[in-house]
Design a protein around this motif. Sequence first.
Motif, PDB file in Angstrom:
ATOM      1  N   UNK A  43      26.987  52.690  43.331  1.00 24.66           N
ATOM      2  CA  UNK A  43      25.795  51.845  43.398  1.00 24.66           C
ATOM      3  C   UNK A  43      25.504  51.488  44.833  1.00 24.66           C
ATOM      4  N   UNK A  44      24.251  51.578  45.297  1.00 21.32           N
ATOM      5  CA  UNK A  44      23.931  51.209  46.680  1.00 21.32           C
ATOM      6  C   UNK A  44      24.146  49.729  46.894  1.00 21.32           C
ATOM      7  N   UNK A  45      24.503  49.400  48.129  1.00 22.06           N
ATOM      8  CA  UNK A  45      24.762  48.008  48.472  1.00 22.06           C
ATOM      9  C   UNK A  45      23.643  47.487  49.339  1.00 22.06           C
ATOM     10  N   UNK A  46      23.380  46.196  49.244  1.00 22.03           N
ATOM     11  CA  UNK A  46      22.280  45.591  49.998  1.00 22.03           C
ATOM     12  C   UNK A  46      22.639  45.475  51.466  1.00 22.03           C
ATOM     13  N   UNK A  47      21.668  45.150  52.310  1.00 19.43           N
ATOM     14  CA  UNK A  47      21.901  44.906  53.728  1.00 19.43           C
ATOM     15  C   UNK A  47      22.694  43.636  53.915  1.00 19.43           C
ATOM     16  N   UNK A  48      23.125  43.410  55.146  1.00 22.96           N
ATOM     17  CA  UNK A  48      24.000  42.270  55.410  1.00 22.96           C
ATOM     18  C   UNK A  48      23.353  40.949  55.020  1.00 22.96           C
ATOM     19  N   UNK A  49      22.094  40.742  55.378  1.00 20.99           N
ATOM     20  CA  UNK A  49      21.435  39.484  55.034  1.00 20.99           C
ATOM     21  C   UNK A  49      21.314  39.344  53.525  1.00 20.99           C
ATOM     22  N   UNK A  50      20.895  40.441  52.891  1.00 20.87           N
ATOM     23  CA  UNK A  50      20.760  40.411  51.433  1.00 20.87           C
ATOM     24  C   UNK A  50      22.107  40.213  50.776  1.00 20.87           C
ATOM     25  N   UNK A  51      23.136  40.842  51.365  1.00 12.89           N
ATOM     26  CA  UNK A  51      24.469  40.689  50.810  1.00 12.89           C
ATOM     27  C   UNK A  51      24.918  39.242  50.860  1.00 12.89           C
ATOM     28  N   UNK A  52      24.627  38.560  51.979  1.00 15.03           N
ATOM     29  CA  UNK A  52      24.999  37.157  52.085  1.00 15.03           C
ATOM     30  C   UNK A  52      24.311  36.313  51.034  1.00 15.03           C
ATOM     31  N   UNK A  53      23.015  36.582  50.797  1.00 15.28           N
ATOM     32  CA  UNK A  53      22.275  35.852  49.771  1.00 15.28           C
ATOM     33  C   UNK A  53      22.845  36.125  48.396  1.00 15.28           C
ATOM     34  N   UNK A  54      23.126  37.409  48.136  1.00 19.61           N
ATOM     35  CA  UNK A  54      23.689  37.775  46.841  1.00 19.61           C
ATOM     36  C   UNK A  54      25.055  37.149  46.647  1.00 19.61           C
ATOM     37  N   UNK A  55      25.840  37.102  47.732  1.00 20.34           N
ATOM     38  CA  UNK A  55      27.166  36.491  47.661  1.00 20.34           C
ATOM     39  C   UNK A  55      27.065  35.014  47.292  1.00 20.34           C
ATOM     40  N   UNK A  56      26.126  34.327  47.930  1.00 21.21           N
ATOM     41  CA  UNK A  56      25.967  32.903  47.642  1.00 21.21           C
ATOM     42  C   UNK A  56      25.579  32.689  46.181  1.00 21.21           C
ATOM     43  N   UNK A  57      24.651  33.530  45.702  1.00 21.41           N
ATOM     44  CA  UNK A  57      24.218  33.391  44.298  1.00 21.41           C
ATOM     45  C   UNK A  57      25.373  33.683  43.345  1.00 21.41           C
ATOM     46  N   UNK A  87      36.458  39.851  34.891  1.00 18.78           N
ATOM     47  CA  UNK A  87      37.042  38.514  34.725  1.00 18.78           C
ATOM     48  C   UNK A  87      35.973  37.597  34.169  1.00 18.78           C
ATOM     49  N   UNK A  88      36.289  36.891  33.082  1.00 20.35           N
ATOM     50  CA  UNK A  88      35.365  35.904  32.528  1.00 20.35           C
ATOM     51  C   UNK A  88      33.987  36.457  32.214  1.00 20.35           C
ATOM     52  N   UNK A  89      33.909  37.690  31.803  1.00 18.93           N
ATOM     53  CA  UNK A  89      32.617  38.281  31.474  1.00 18.93           C
ATOM     54  C   UNK A  89      31.899  38.927  32.642  1.00 18.93           C
ATOM     55  N   UNK A  90      32.446  38.806  33.836  1.00 20.28           N
ATOM     56  CA  UNK A  90      31.854  39.424  35.029  1.00 20.28           C
ATOM     57  C   UNK A  90      32.569  40.736  35.327  1.00 20.28           C
ATOM     58  N   UNK A  91      31.795  41.775  35.580  1.00 23.77           N
ATOM     59  CA  UNK A  91      32.357  43.093  35.878  1.00 23.77           C
ATOM     60  C   UNK A  91      32.155  43.403  37.359  1.00 23.77           C
ATOM     61  N   UNK A  92      33.166  43.923  37.982  1.00 23.50           N
ATOM     62  CA  UNK A  92      33.122  44.259  39.410  1.00 23.50           C
ATOM     63  C   UNK A  92      32.271  45.504  39.644  1.00 23.50           C
ATOM     64  N   UNK A  93      31.951  45.784  40.904  1.00 18.26           N
ATOM     65  CA  UNK A  93      31.405  47.104  41.226  1.00 18.26           C
ATOM     66  C   UNK A  93      32.395  48.192  40.799  1.00 18.26           C
ATOM     67  N   UNK A  94      31.892  49.391  40.642  1.00 18.13           N
ATOM     68  CA  UNK A  94      32.717  50.534  40.256  1.00 18.13           C
ATOM     69  C   UNK A  94      33.183  51.263  41.507  1.00 18.13           C
ATOM     70  N   UNK A  95      34.458  51.628  41.523  1.00 19.50           N
ATOM     71  CA  UNK A  95      34.999  52.406  42.626  1.00 19.50           C
ATOM     72  C   UNK A  95      35.423  53.781  42.160  1.00 19.50           C
ATOM     73  N   UNK A  96      35.489  54.688  43.112  1.00 14.07           N
ATOM     74  CA  UNK A  96      35.964  56.046  42.836  1.00 14.07           C
ATOM     75  C   UNK A  96      37.191  56.294  43.684  1.00 14.07           C
ATOM     76  N   UNK A  97      38.203  56.920  43.127  1.00 14.26           N
ATOM     77  CA  UNK A  97      39.419  57.230  43.866  1.00 14.26           C
ATOM     78  C   UNK A  97      39.869  58.640  43.524  1.00 14.26           C
ATOM     79  N   UNK A  98      40.951  59.049  44.127  1.00 12.87           N
ATOM     80  CA  UNK A  98      41.465  60.396  43.889  1.00 12.87           C
ATOM     81  C   UNK A  98      42.973  60.403  44.079  1.00 12.87           C
ATOM     82  N   UNK A  99      43.683  61.058  43.175  1.00 12.97           N
ATOM     83  CA  UNK A  99      45.126  61.198  43.305  1.00 12.97           C
ATOM     84  C   UNK A  99      45.463  62.353  44.251  1.00 12.97           C
ATOM     85  N   UNK A 100      46.680  62.354  44.745  1.00 12.16           N
ATOM     86  CA  UNK A 100      47.143  63.416  45.633  1.00 12.16           C
ATOM     87  C   UNK A 100      47.544  64.644  44.825  1.00 12.16           C
ATOM     88  N   UNK A 101      47.571  65.810  45.459  1.00 13.26           N
ATOM     89  CA  UNK A 101      48.086  67.000  44.761  1.00 13.26           C
ATOM     90  C   UNK A 101      49.558  66.819  44.387  1.00 13.26           C
TER      91      UNK A 101
END
Length: 554
Positions: A28-42, A136-150
Motif C-alpha cells: 500500500x502506498x504511504x502518505x507524505x511526511x506531513x500527511x503521515x504526521x496528520x494520519x499518525x495523530x488521528x 490488536x483490538x480490532x486494528x490491523x497493521x499495514x501488510x509487509x512482504x518478506x522472503x526466506x533464505x535459500x
Amino acid sequence: MTSLLPSSDGATRRRSVLKTVAAGAALAPLAGTAALGTATARAAEAAPAFLHGVASGDPLPDGVLLWTRVTPTPDAAPGSGLGPDTDVSWEVAEDRGFTSVVSSGTATASAASDHTVKADVRGLRPATAYWFRFSAGGTVSPVGRTRTAPAHDERASGVRFGVVSCANWEAGYFSAYRHLAARTDLDAVLHLGDYIYEYASGGYPEAKYVVREHEPKHEITSLADYRTRHGKYKTDQDLQALHAAHPVVAIWDDHEFANDAWSGGAENHTPGTEGDWAARVAAAKQAYFEWMPVRPSIAGTTYRRLRFGSLADLHLLDLRSFRSEQVKVGSGKVDDPERTITGRAQLDWLKSGLAASDATWKLVGTSVMISPVAFGSLPAHLLEPLTELLGLPGGGLAVNVDQWDGYTDDRKELLNHLTQRNITNTVFLTGDIHMAWANDVPVTAATYPLSKSAATEFVVTSVTSDNIDEMLHVAPQTLSLAAAAAVKLANRHVKWVDMDSHGYGVLDITAQQSQMDYYVLSDKRRQDATSSWTRSYRTLTGTQKVERVYQPVR
C-alpha cells in the motif's frame, strides 16, 4: 562515527562527525511526511494503532523475524513508559490477501519493551516470499512482504541485496530507502550501521542546514531518549516502505550509541555530565533490539552469521562493543598488538567461520573500512582541507584511527589468515565513511600491486549524512575530483572513490562474480529525489580483485 575536525571545545568537537574519507505494487502506498504526521495523530486518537510500520529481518531457510510496534493508548508514545499490556496477533500468508495463512500467533506488547513486538516465525519454506501483518483490538497493521533464505545446501542461481548506511534524520530525506523498497528483485537489505544518530538537534549538521528536526531535540543518553529517537525514525514514510518490502539485516556502528564509541566510552560522551557509559550503552542496546528486526546474538551484540544457500555466507561484525580506545593520529600506537577492534573472541569466531565456510562467497559486513588508506604528498590546496576534514596531521602520511587503520594488528592477523588458509572470494561490505569506494584489500599496502590482494571491499556512501562538499559548504566536485585522484595515486589498491554523492548499493552474487552497482540520489534535501545508476565494480571468482563494469545487473 569518526571525529574529524579539530576543535577547542566539546560542543564543536561533537559536530565534527564526517567520517574519513516487496514488490512496490504489492504494498500500500504511504502518505507524505506531513500527511503521515496528520494520519499518525488521528490514528493515535483511535488507539490501538500501528504508527511505526511493520518489519522483518534476519531471514533463515525456514523462518524470519517479524517486528512491529503498537500504540495501545494515545499517551503511549515511544519512550513514555505508559500504556497497558496489549495482545498483538500476527499472521503469515502465502498471498497478500491472506487466503492461505501458513503461520499465526499472539504476543504481548508492554511498556517494558516499549510496546514493540517480535515474532520469530519458523516452519516456512526456503527461498519463498510471504506476506505478514499484525492486529490488536480490532486494528490491523499495514501488510509487509518478506522472503526466506535459500536452503543451506541449495545451489541458488543468484542472491541480491540492497546495501545502505548512515541515515541522519536532520541531514535529509530517506529517498534511498524508497527506491530500494520499489525494487522487486532483492532477497534482503543490508544496513551497515548508523541507522540512527544520537546528536542534539542542530548538532550535526548545524542548525541552519537542518532539513527536519530530531525528537527528542536534546542529545539522547537515556533509555527513554533512545526509544524516542528510534520511534521518530520509524515514522519516516520511506523507511516504513523499506521495512514493509524486504527483510533487513542490520548491524550497528557508533551512532546507535555515540560518536566514536569504543568498549569503555566514546568521543561524544562526557561521564561527568552524561552519566555512566556502561548504563548509556545498555540503554542504547536495549532500545536497538526492541526497535530493530534483529536477533540478539553472541553476548547481546550484532555479530552473527547468516547463510544464503551454498552461494554466500554472510558474517556480520560488531566493531564497537569490544574495541580498544582510538589512539591519536600519529601516536605510533596503531600497530600495538594489545589493541583490538574486534576483541579476541569475535576475531577467532570470524576466522573459524571463514575457514569452515564451503560457500562460494564469504561476505563480511563491517561497519568501518578495512582497506588501508594513506595520505602522502598531496598538493597543498588538497592537503589543507583534507587534513582538516579527516583529522590528519599536516605533515602527510596518516591513518583514520577509527577504522581498521587504527588497529593494524587485527587486520594483519585476519588478512594473513585468508592468504595462509587459501580462503578465496572474501568480500567486505562497508558503510560509515559517507563516500563510495571499490578496493582491493592488500596484504601489504606499501608494496601493492606486488603484494597479494587477500580480498575485495565495496563501500557504500551515506543515505543522508554529510560528505566533504557539505561539510565545507562548497559545490560538488569543487575539490573532490582532485582529492579522489590524489587518494588513488597514494593508494593503488583503491580503484574508485566518489566523495560527492548520497545513495545506496545493490550487490548481486552469482557463482561467477560478486558485483556492486552504485546508485546516487538527485538531492537528499528533496522528498521526491530521483535515483540513477552511476558505477559498477565486480570481483570475478578466484581473483580477489575488483574491476570496473559498464552496466548494472539490472
